[in-house]
Design a protein around this motif. Structure first.
Motif, PDB file in Angstrom:
ATOM      1  N   CYS A  29     -17.333  17.976  12.404  1.00 15.96           N
ATOM      2  CA  CYS A  29     -17.823  18.301  13.748  1.00 15.96           C
ATOM      3  C   CYS A  29     -19.047  17.440  14.029  1.00 15.96           C
ATOM      4  O   CYS A  29     -19.843  17.184  13.131  1.00 15.96           O
ATOM      5  CB  CYS A  29     -18.190  19.778  13.873  1.00 15.96           C
ATOM      6  N   LEU A  31     -21.240  18.323  16.409  1.00 16.00           N
ATOM      7  CA  LEU A  31     -22.297  19.195  16.927  1.00 16.00           C
ATOM      8  C   LEU A  31     -22.810  20.085  15.791  1.00 16.00           C
ATOM      9  O   LEU A  31     -22.195  20.180  14.726  1.00 16.00           O
ATOM     10  CB  LEU A  31     -21.782  20.050  18.087  1.00 16.00           C
ATOM     11  N   ARG A  32     -23.913  20.767  16.057  1.00  4.49           N
ATOM     12  CA  ARG A  32     -24.489  21.690  15.070  1.00  4.49           C
ATOM     13  C   ARG A  32     -25.001  22.930  15.807  1.00  4.49           C
ATOM     14  O   ARG A  32     -26.208  23.166  15.895  1.00  4.49           O
ATOM     15  CB  ARG A  32     -25.630  21.002  14.287  1.00  4.49           C
ATOM     16  N   CYS A  33     -24.095  23.725  16.335  1.00  2.00           N
ATOM     17  CA  CYS A  33     -24.493  24.930  17.059  1.00  2.00           C
ATOM     18  C   CYS A  33     -25.222  25.876  16.103  1.00  2.00           C
ATOM     19  O   CYS A  33     -24.761  26.076  14.967  1.00  2.00           O
ATOM     20  CB  CYS A  33     -23.270  25.631  17.637  1.00  2.00           C
ATOM     21  N   TRP A  35     -25.440  29.007  15.910  1.00  2.00           N
ATOM     22  CA  TRP A  35     -24.718  30.207  15.475  1.00  2.00           C
ATOM     23  C   TRP A  35     -23.337  29.874  14.907  1.00  2.00           C
ATOM     24  O   TRP A  35     -22.499  30.767  14.758  1.00  2.00           O
ATOM     25  CB  TRP A  35     -24.588  31.209  16.625  1.00  2.00           C
ATOM     26  N   CYS A  36     -23.089  28.604  14.560  1.00  2.00           N
ATOM     27  CA  CYS A  36     -21.759  28.186  14.102  1.00  2.00           C
ATOM     28  C   CYS A  36     -21.263  29.050  12.932  1.00  2.00           C
ATOM     29  O   CYS A  36     -21.990  29.266  11.966  1.00  2.00           O
ATOM     30  CB  CYS A  36     -21.807  26.724  13.662  1.00  2.00           C
ATOM     31  N   SER A  38     -18.398  28.141  11.425  1.00  2.00           N
ATOM     32  CA  SER A  38     -17.393  27.264  10.785  1.00  2.00           C
ATOM     33  C   SER A  38     -18.053  26.095  10.071  1.00  2.00           C
ATOM     34  O   SER A  38     -17.493  25.000  10.004  1.00  2.00           O
ATOM     35  CB  SER A  38     -16.427  26.716  11.848  1.00  2.00           C
ATOM     36  N   PHE A  42     -17.606  21.181   8.112  1.00  2.00           N
ATOM     37  CA  PHE A  42     -18.377  19.971   8.394  1.00  2.00           C
ATOM     38  C   PHE A  42     -18.059  18.833   7.420  1.00  2.00           C
ATOM     39  O   PHE A  42     -18.157  17.670   7.769  1.00  2.00           O
ATOM     40  CB  PHE A  42     -19.887  20.262   8.353  1.00  2.00           C
ATOM     41  N   GLY A  88     -14.394  22.982  13.243  1.00  2.00           N
ATOM     42  CA  GLY A  88     -14.779  21.624  13.575  1.00  2.00           C
ATOM     43  C   GLY A  88     -14.443  21.210  14.998  1.00  2.00           C
ATOM     44  O   GLY A  88     -14.199  22.029  15.862  1.00  2.00           O
ATOM     45  N   LYS A 135     -20.975  24.346  25.688  1.00  2.00           N
ATOM     46  CA  LYS A 135     -22.140  24.848  24.937  1.00  2.00           C
ATOM     47  C   LYS A 135     -23.287  25.222  25.873  1.00  2.00           C
ATOM     48  O   LYS A 135     -23.674  24.452  26.755  1.00  2.00           O
ATOM     49  CB  LYS A 135     -22.614  23.788  23.930  1.00  2.00           C
TER      50      LYS A 135
END
Ligand code: SF4
Length: 243
Positions: A29, A31-33, A35-36, A38, A42, A88, A135
């Motif tokens: 992925c 992005l790096r949210c 609250w991820c 999953s 990565f 991802g 997002k």
């Protein structure tokens, strides 16, 4: 392709929620949210050919052609026919993913694609139901949705906003209105963030934003959106992977 896992479960967070579904979870992925849930996607993953992915999907649940088209037109795929491509961020592997989607469509599967909409979506086959997770500011990745992708959306698609607080809600509400999303896509989903480290409780105590409060805001603003809950986190313990 780099694949994290391929498994059967119930679709959990779209207008297909509750329907048995085969999940193809791709690695990586961009992005790096904050609250991820999953992060295990990565890095790593198993390298598989298109043939291997296709055969595993068929092994887990064959597409059922008989009567499927009629049911699809009514919006209900036949059991065994639903496949979700997720991550991802699956569109990072677009070069292999587009041919995979074409193969699965040709076999009669109904395909869902879960994506952040940060990568271009215009090459995704029209028959695929895109579920685009725009997002919000609280994710730490606000502003990453590619506005040009609005042109690639159809009435088959869904847009989702995962909300952690009132600021996120107002962003989603204003974005929905400003871009006329109701006329562009099949459904717009407002969904509360689940806590990153949930307890084993299978109830809304693990939602960062109280669903009741979200429901009241939606009604107060007379929004034509769907409140979405991640039903797999109410069926299985929220931290369970592969469901
Ligand atoms: S886009 Fe999805 S997988 Fe990527 S960091 Fe955000 S929540 Fe996690």
């Amino acid at each position: 392709m780099h694949i994290i896992e391929i498994y059967r479960s119930l679709q959990g967070e779209s207008s297909f929620a509750g329907i048995p579904c085969t999940f193809v979870r791709l690695a990586a992925c961009n992005l790096r949210c904050v609250w991820c849930d999953s992060e295990y996607t990565f890095t790593g993953g198993t390298k598989m050919t298109l043939d291997e992915v296709e055969q595993e999907v068929i092994r887990l649940a064959p597409a059922r052609r008989d009567g499927n088209q009629n049911r699809l037109e009514l919006g209900t795929p036949a059991p065994g026919a639903l496949v979700e491509i997720t991550g991802g961020e699956p569109m990072l592997q677009e070069r292999e993913l587009i041919p995979l989607m074409q193969r699965l469509l040709a076999r009669g599967y109904t395909l869902l694609l879960e994506t952040s909409g940060e990568r271009p979506l215009q090459n995704v086959p029209q028959e695929v139901h895109k579920i685009v997770d725009v997002k919000c500011p609280g994710s730490g990745e606000g502003g990453t949705f590619r506005l040009g992708n609005l042109e690639a959306l159809t009435l088959r698609d869904e847009m989702k906003f995962v909300l952690g607080d009132r600021t996120d809600y107002e962003f989603a509400r204003d974005f929905t209105r400003e871009h006329g999303l109701q006329g562009k896509v099949n459904t717009v989903i407002f969904s509360p963030v689940f806590l990153k480290n949930p307890t084993a409780q299978r109830d809304s105590s693990n939602c960062q934003l109280d669903p009741r409060m979200l429901a009241e805001w939606i009604l107060e603003d007379k929004l034509d959106v769907r409140l979405g809950l991640q039903i797999h986190k109410f069926i299985w313990e929220p931290a369970t992977k592969g469901v």
